[in-house]
Design an enzyme around this catalytic site. Structure first.
Site, PDB file in Angstrom:
ATOM      1  CG  HIS A  72     -70.714 -37.246  42.714  1.00  0.00           C
ATOM      2  ND1 HIS A  72     -71.759 -37.635  42.226  1.00  0.00           N
ATOM      3  CD2 HIS A  72     -70.719 -35.882  43.126  1.00  0.00           C
ATOM      4  CE1 HIS A  72     -72.453 -36.665  41.858  1.00  0.00           C
ATOM      5  NE2 HIS A  72     -71.826 -35.369  42.636  1.00  0.00           N
ATOM      6  CE1 TYR A 200     -70.721 -42.456  34.854  1.00  0.00           C
ATOM      7  CE2 TYR A 200     -70.434 -42.168  32.392  1.00  0.00           C
ATOM      8  CZ  TYR A 200     -70.115 -42.000  33.742  1.00  0.00           C
ATOM      9  OH  TYR A 200     -68.986 -40.787  34.014  1.00  0.00           O
ATOM     10  N   PRO A 292     -65.407 -39.478  25.780  1.00  0.00           N
ATOM     11  CG  PRO A 292     -67.175 -38.073  25.566  1.00  0.00           C
ATOM     12  CD  PRO A 292     -65.844 -38.822  24.961  1.00  0.00           C
ATOM     13  CE  LYS A 296     -60.112 -42.588  34.210  1.00  0.00           C
ATOM     14  NZ  LYS A 296     -60.799 -42.096  35.402  1.00  0.00           N
ATOM     15  CE1 TYR A 384     -66.610 -42.472  35.717  1.00  0.00           C
ATOM     16  CE2 TYR A 384     -66.601 -41.827  38.117  1.00  0.00           C
ATOM     17  CZ  TYR A 384     -67.151 -41.732  36.705  1.00  0.00           C
ATOM     18  OH  TYR A 384     -68.045 -40.689  36.437  1.00  0.00           O
TER      19      TYR A 384
HETATM   20  P1  FAD Z   1     -57.613 -28.026  25.749  1.00  0.00           P
HETATM   21  O1  FAD Z   1     -58.764 -27.741  26.847  1.00  0.00           O
HETATM   22  O2  FAD Z   1     -58.400 -28.167  24.288  1.00  0.00           O
HETATM   23  O3  FAD Z   1     -56.957 -26.624  25.463  1.00  0.00           O
HETATM   24  C1  FAD Z   1     -56.153 -26.209  24.514  1.00  0.00           C
HETATM   25  C2  FAD Z   1     -56.216 -24.737  24.433  1.00  0.00           C
HETATM   26  O4  FAD Z   1     -55.377 -24.241  23.485  1.00  0.00           O
HETATM   27  C3  FAD Z   1     -57.470 -24.061  23.899  1.00  0.00           C
HETATM   28  O5  FAD Z   1     -57.835 -23.106  25.067  1.00  0.00           O
HETATM   29  C4  FAD Z   1     -57.126 -23.335  22.700  1.00  0.00           C
HETATM   30  O6  FAD Z   1     -58.146 -22.266  22.466  1.00  0.00           O
HETATM   31  C5  FAD Z   1     -55.662 -23.205  22.734  1.00  0.00           C
HETATM   32  N1  FAD Z   1     -55.197 -23.281  21.341  1.00  0.00           N
HETATM   33  C6  FAD Z   1     -55.447 -24.117  20.220  1.00  0.00           C
HETATM   34  N2  FAD Z   1     -54.733 -23.881  19.109  1.00  0.00           N
HETATM   35  C7  FAD Z   1     -53.936 -22.932  19.599  1.00  0.00           C
HETATM   36  C8  FAD Z   1     -52.820 -22.071  19.042  1.00  0.00           C
HETATM   37  N3  FAD Z   1     -52.269 -22.471  17.897  1.00  0.00           N
HETATM   38  N4  FAD Z   1     -51.995 -21.247  19.661  1.00  0.00           N
HETATM   39  C9  FAD Z   1     -52.479 -20.955  21.041  1.00  0.00           C
HETATM   40  N5  FAD Z   1     -53.423 -21.373  21.581  1.00  0.00           N
HETATM   41  C10 FAD Z   1     -54.163 -22.418  21.088  1.00  0.00           C
HETATM   42  N6  FAD Z   1     -63.738 -34.864  28.745  1.00  0.00           N
HETATM   43  C11 FAD Z   1     -64.542 -35.180  29.424  1.00  0.00           C
HETATM   44  O7  FAD Z   1     -63.978 -36.078  30.382  1.00  0.00           O
HETATM   45  N7  FAD Z   1     -65.564 -35.150  29.716  1.00  0.00           N
HETATM   46  C12 FAD Z   1     -66.471 -34.404  28.770  1.00  0.00           C
HETATM   47  O8  FAD Z   1     -67.622 -34.190  28.774  1.00  0.00           O
HETATM   48  C13 FAD Z   1     -65.382 -33.730  27.897  1.00  0.00           C
HETATM   49  N8  FAD Z   1     -66.276 -32.972  26.920  1.00  0.00           N
HETATM   50  C14 FAD Z   1     -65.625 -32.280  25.998  1.00  0.00           C
HETATM   51  C15 FAD Z   1     -66.259 -31.437  24.951  1.00  0.00           C
HETATM   52  C16 FAD Z   1     -65.338 -30.815  24.076  1.00  0.00           C
HETATM   53  C17 FAD Z   1     -66.067 -29.987  22.756  1.00  0.00           C
HETATM   54  C18 FAD Z   1     -64.096 -31.146  23.974  1.00  0.00           C
HETATM   55  C19 FAD Z   1     -63.037 -30.350  22.617  1.00  0.00           C
HETATM   56  C20 FAD Z   1     -63.424 -31.900  24.915  1.00  0.00           C
HETATM   57  C21 FAD Z   1     -64.155 -32.593  25.705  1.00  0.00           C
HETATM   58  N9  FAD Z   1     -63.606 -33.382  26.991  1.00  0.00           N
HETATM   59  C22 FAD Z   1     -64.171 -33.889  27.916  1.00  0.00           C
HETATM   60  C23 FAD Z   1     -62.141 -33.326  26.845  1.00  0.00           C
HETATM   61  C24 FAD Z   1     -61.408 -32.386  27.825  1.00  0.00           C
HETATM   62  O9  FAD Z   1     -62.381 -31.322  28.291  1.00  0.00           O
HETATM   63  C25 FAD Z   1     -60.149 -32.200  27.589  1.00  0.00           C
HETATM   64  O10 FAD Z   1     -59.263 -33.514  27.459  1.00  0.00           O
HETATM   65  C26 FAD Z   1     -59.355 -31.368  27.937  1.00  0.00           C
HETATM   66  O11 FAD Z   1     -59.862 -29.930  27.728  1.00  0.00           O
HETATM   67  C27 FAD Z   1     -57.780 -31.366  27.749  1.00  0.00           C
HETATM   68  O12 FAD Z   1     -57.056 -30.172  28.148  1.00  0.00           O
HETATM   69  P2  FAD Z   1     -56.104 -29.645  27.275  1.00  0.00           P
HETATM   70  O13 FAD Z   1     -55.384 -28.252  28.080  1.00  0.00           O
HETATM   71  O14 FAD Z   1     -54.954 -30.641  27.046  1.00  0.00           O
HETATM   72  O15 FAD Z   1     -56.719 -28.913  26.021  1.00  0.00           O
HETATM   73  C1  DHB Z   2     -69.310 -35.402  32.704  1.00  0.00           C
HETATM   74  C2  DHB Z   2     -68.743 -35.724  31.572  1.00  0.00           C
HETATM   75  C3  DHB Z   2     -68.162 -37.174  31.272  1.00  0.00           C
HETATM   76  O1  DHB Z   2     -67.525 -37.295  30.291  1.00  0.00           O
HETATM   77  C4  DHB Z   2     -68.335 -38.001  32.272  1.00  0.00           C
HETATM   78  O2  DHB Z   2     -68.031 -39.281  31.991  1.00  0.00           O
HETATM   79  C5  DHB Z   2     -69.057 -37.778  33.215  1.00  0.00           C
HETATM   80  C6  DHB Z   2     -69.786 -36.533  33.516  1.00  0.00           C
HETATM   81  C7  DHB Z   2     -69.788 -34.254  32.785  1.00  0.00           C
HETATM   82  O3  DHB Z   2     -69.502 -33.169  31.789  1.00  0.00           O
HETATM   83  O4  DHB Z   2     -70.620 -34.141  33.918  1.00  0.00           O
END
Ligand code: FAD
Ligand code: DHB
Length: 390
Positions: A72, A200, A292, A296, A384
């Site tokens: 995009h 947005y 979100p 980021k 962004y």
């Molecule tokens: P995570 O993806 O949370 O991965 C952590 C992993 O560790 C998980 O698989 C979990 O099962 C595992 N874990 C937890 N505890 C333990 C343990 N004790 N032992 C072993 N494993 C464990 N960001 C956006 O930009 N846009 C969005 O729309 C958006 N939607 C989101 C929706 C939800 C419900 C959540 C929770 C987050 C969302 N985010 C979004 C944020 C983005 O998805 C996260 O910033 C990203 O997943 C971070 O990655 P990570 O690997 O740090 O953590």
């Molecule tokens: C999506 C999630 C976001 O947080 C955002 O700012 C834009 C798009 C998505 O899940 O597509």
């Protein structure tokens, strides 16, 4: 069992770190509480910064993203019944790719398993030991058996609710936090895209976001009460709310379809510092959370592990600990920039119940400024698409 780097959590942070270390000849084991099926099906983020795409491509796992992700070059800001385009590429020379987080997870899991990488799924009772020493270890249960993993380093990539951050001494930790008085209601819909680019929208009834997943599946979000219940929202009520918030004067119409997934996510800004203690390092959501709105969260997880992979490579190649020692300070610069941007974009686009008429006028003035000043639009676009990696 022993390894060089024990990684807790198979989210984007843990899996990418394991993959990057493998490319550098460093061995790791990933411990994950959930099953492979679950981690590959959890619907989360969708926007990848250019720098995130670059690292996935450079590390050899970008092929499917290049085929199925969509680049995009801009997005739209909608308010006051009008849509305004922010031309990311014209303003910054960069772009973003819409490719779902769980697809990135699938690509990473496949790459790790193809290289005989060790991911232990469905572990429980994960606990960290001796992180103050050069011989830390992690105990856990797997298939009913108690196990111990000895390592040189333990990397906590276990998200906001994991066990790694609490394993750091509280007396030496400082947490910064803001909880927002709203959440996002997210839906997945069987429908063609309503728009070529993300929209947005700021509306008196609350924020709305039109995003996409594929030519057949769309992702939409709208601001809601964080304690609301998805069962209170029939499909008709959802479409009626989205249509009100996205109404505009130029004839653009939302394309409706069958809603097959609904969820509510809370919104917080959070930073825990330092991101390291002894031989334990935190990356991604384990150390910080952004609301979100600026897309980021996933991108920050990627930039953290990029730094860690580099610092660990230097340690194993030369024995030098300087890059590891500097990890928190280096990572926090980018993290606080993203924290500010995510807070700013959230404040710009959501309705705050407690906002005074004065504050509401300030919000509108800021929106008008962003779409009428090239300098202001450039600042938005630059953040962004993501700042260049140090
Ligand atoms: P995570 O993806 O949370 O991965 C952590 C992993 O560790 C998980 O698989 C979990 O099962 C595992 N874990 C937890 N505890 C333990 C343990 N004790 N032992 C072993 N494993 C464990 N960001 C956006 O930009 N846009 C969005 O729309 C958006 N939607 C989101 C929706 C939800 C419900 C959540 C929770 C987050 C969302 N985010 C979004 C944020 C983005 O998805 C996260 O910033 C990203 O997943 C971070 O990655 P990570 O690997 O740090 O953590
Ligand atoms: C999506 C999630 C976001 O947080 C955002 O700012 C834009 C798009 C998505 O899940 O597509």
């Amino acid at each position: 069992m022993s390894t060089q780097v024990a990684i807790i959590g198979a989210g984007p942070a843990g899996l990418l770190l394991s993959h990057l270390l493998h490319l550098q000849g460093i061995e790791s084991v990933v411990l994950e509480t959930r099953s492979r099926v679950e981690i590959e099906a959890t619907i989360r983020a969708g926007v990848l910064e250019q720098g995130t795409m670059d690292i996935l491509n450079q590390s050899g796992i970008g092929a499917r993203m290049q085929r199925e992700g969509v680049v995009h070059h801009g997005f739209e800001l909608a308010f006051g019944g009008q849509r305004h385009r922010i031309d990311l590429t014209e303003l910054t020379g960069r772009a973003i790719t819409v490719y779902a987080q769980h697809e990135v997870i699938k690509d990473l899991v496949a790459a790790r398993l193809a290289a005989d990488g060790q991911i232990m799924f469905e572990v429980s009772d994960v606990a960290l030991h001796q992180i103050d020493t050069d011989t830390p270890s992690v105990t856990y249960r797997h298939a009913g058996e108690a196990r111990r993993l000895e390592a040189d380093f333990v990397i906590g990539c276990d998200g906001f609710h994991g066990v790694s951050r609490p394993a750091m001494p509280t007396s030496q930790r400082q947490d910064f936090q803001r909880i927002y008085p709203f959440g996002w209601f997210g839906i997945l819909v069987d429908a063609p895209p309503s728009s070529d680019e993300l929209i947005y929208a700021r509306h008196e009834r609350g924020f709305a976001l039109v995003s996409t997943r594929s030519p057949q599946v769309q992702r939409l979000y709208f601001q809601c009460d964080p304690n609301d219940d998805v069962n209170q929202w029939s499909d008709d009520r959802i479409w009626s709310e989205l249509n009100m918030r996205l109404a505009n004067h130029d004839g653009w119409q939302l394309k409706e379809g069958k809603i097959f997934q609904k969820n509510i996510i809370g919104m917080r800004s959070f930073v825990s510092t330092p991101m390291q203690h002894g031989r334990l390092f935190l990356a991604g959501d384990a150390a910080h959370i952004v609301p979100p709105t600026g897309a980021k969260g996933l991108n920050l997880a990627v930039s953290d592990v990029r730094l860690l992979a580099r610092a660990l490579d230097r340690f194993y190649a030369t024995g030098k600990q300087d890059a590891l020692n500097d990890y928190t300070e280096t990572a926090l610069k980018r993290i606080w920039r993203a924290e500010h941007f995510s807070w700013w974009m959230t404040s710009l686009l959501h309705t705050f119940k407690e906002a005074s008429p004065f504050e509401q006028q300030l919000q509108r003035a800021e929106l008008d400024y962003v779409v009428s000043s090239r300098a202001a639009a450039t600042a938005l676009a630059e953040n962004y698409v993501g700042l260049a990696f140090a």
